[in-house]
Design a protein around this motif. Sequence first.
Motif: not given
Length: 370
Positions: A139, A142-143, A224-226, A220, A135-136
């Motif tokens: 992400t 995706d960013t 696990d949010r950037l 992060f 997931a990290v």
Amino acid sequence: MTRTPDTDHPRGLDLDRLRRHLDEQRPGLVTGPLRAELVQGGRSNLTYRVTDGTGTWVVRRPPLGHVLATAHDMGREHRVISALAPTAVPVPGTVLLCEDAEVVGAPFYVMEFVPGTPYRTEDQLTALGPERTRAVALTLVDTLVDLHAVEPGAVGLADFGRPEGFLDRQLRRWGKQLDASRSRELAGMDELHAALDRALPASPAPAVVHGDYRLDNVLFDADDRLTAVLDWEMSTLGDPLTDLGLLVMYGEQHDIPGFPVPTASGAPGHPDAAEVVERYARRSGRDVSDVDWYTAFAYFKLAVILEGIHYRWTLGQTLGAGFDRIGAVVPLFIDRGLRTVRRRPRAARRTAVTRAPHAPHAPHAPHQED
């Protein structure tokens, strides 16, 4: 995040002068004596975590002994971070920019401190488990797509670079940067440069390019949010696939023991290069068939950067640990770059594109588009 122990007199940052400047420009921001720590991990511009015991900020300044001022342009970093603040790309808030080198000995800027973890090692990601690791990593991809989707003109960055002829100028300028740091023979380096020059791809629509996009240049949180993309010193307006090639290149380095540029791509659950490229292509809609060229270019560019750092280390102009190992890995990057550019389809290697006229070299940083 590793920091040096000297908090009262960190090398490269005069805290008394910094405090006076902050008091003049941002009255009331600082409420007590400043202490600072040099944040380890970066290999170019210097980053300090500064606190007065109540508030915490981050100060960025060029490395000690840098030769080309434009190679470490604090104004560009400050500008792009400020411009991206209202977009989907998470960046720290900016506090102030000081381009007067007399204040602390070099231009610098101050930004807000964003808590979070930069994942630098496989052990860090392994501790998360395969699902969170995956997931990290996705992400991160995706960013990057979100960054490349930003309309430069809409955020005041229409003149942040010159996209036309971008790759041609990049190759010439990184070649010039290499020449400025040559202190030893580097077998295959000129061959790699020439191979890239022979097969420049046609660039897609331009975008804001980070220039050094990788996992340990973002933060992060525990969910696990950037939370922030950092280290914008090489950002410009140009070919977005240069960021993708760099991300792929970094993902291939987990087999080098003691590799001085952190990579965690060998952790269980981390997607391989093919999945990273597919994810980017699907979400961005861009043609990525020339990704091998961009990956080989990333090898060349990082080899030049590391050789420059090695050269500064030989002159005693670096701060922190690990610089003594950098010179030994430069030949590995040259070799891998050559192997990558050679595996491109033969038809692609014969492709020629219209080049920008070759102008005399000017004393600018290779990443800036003037």
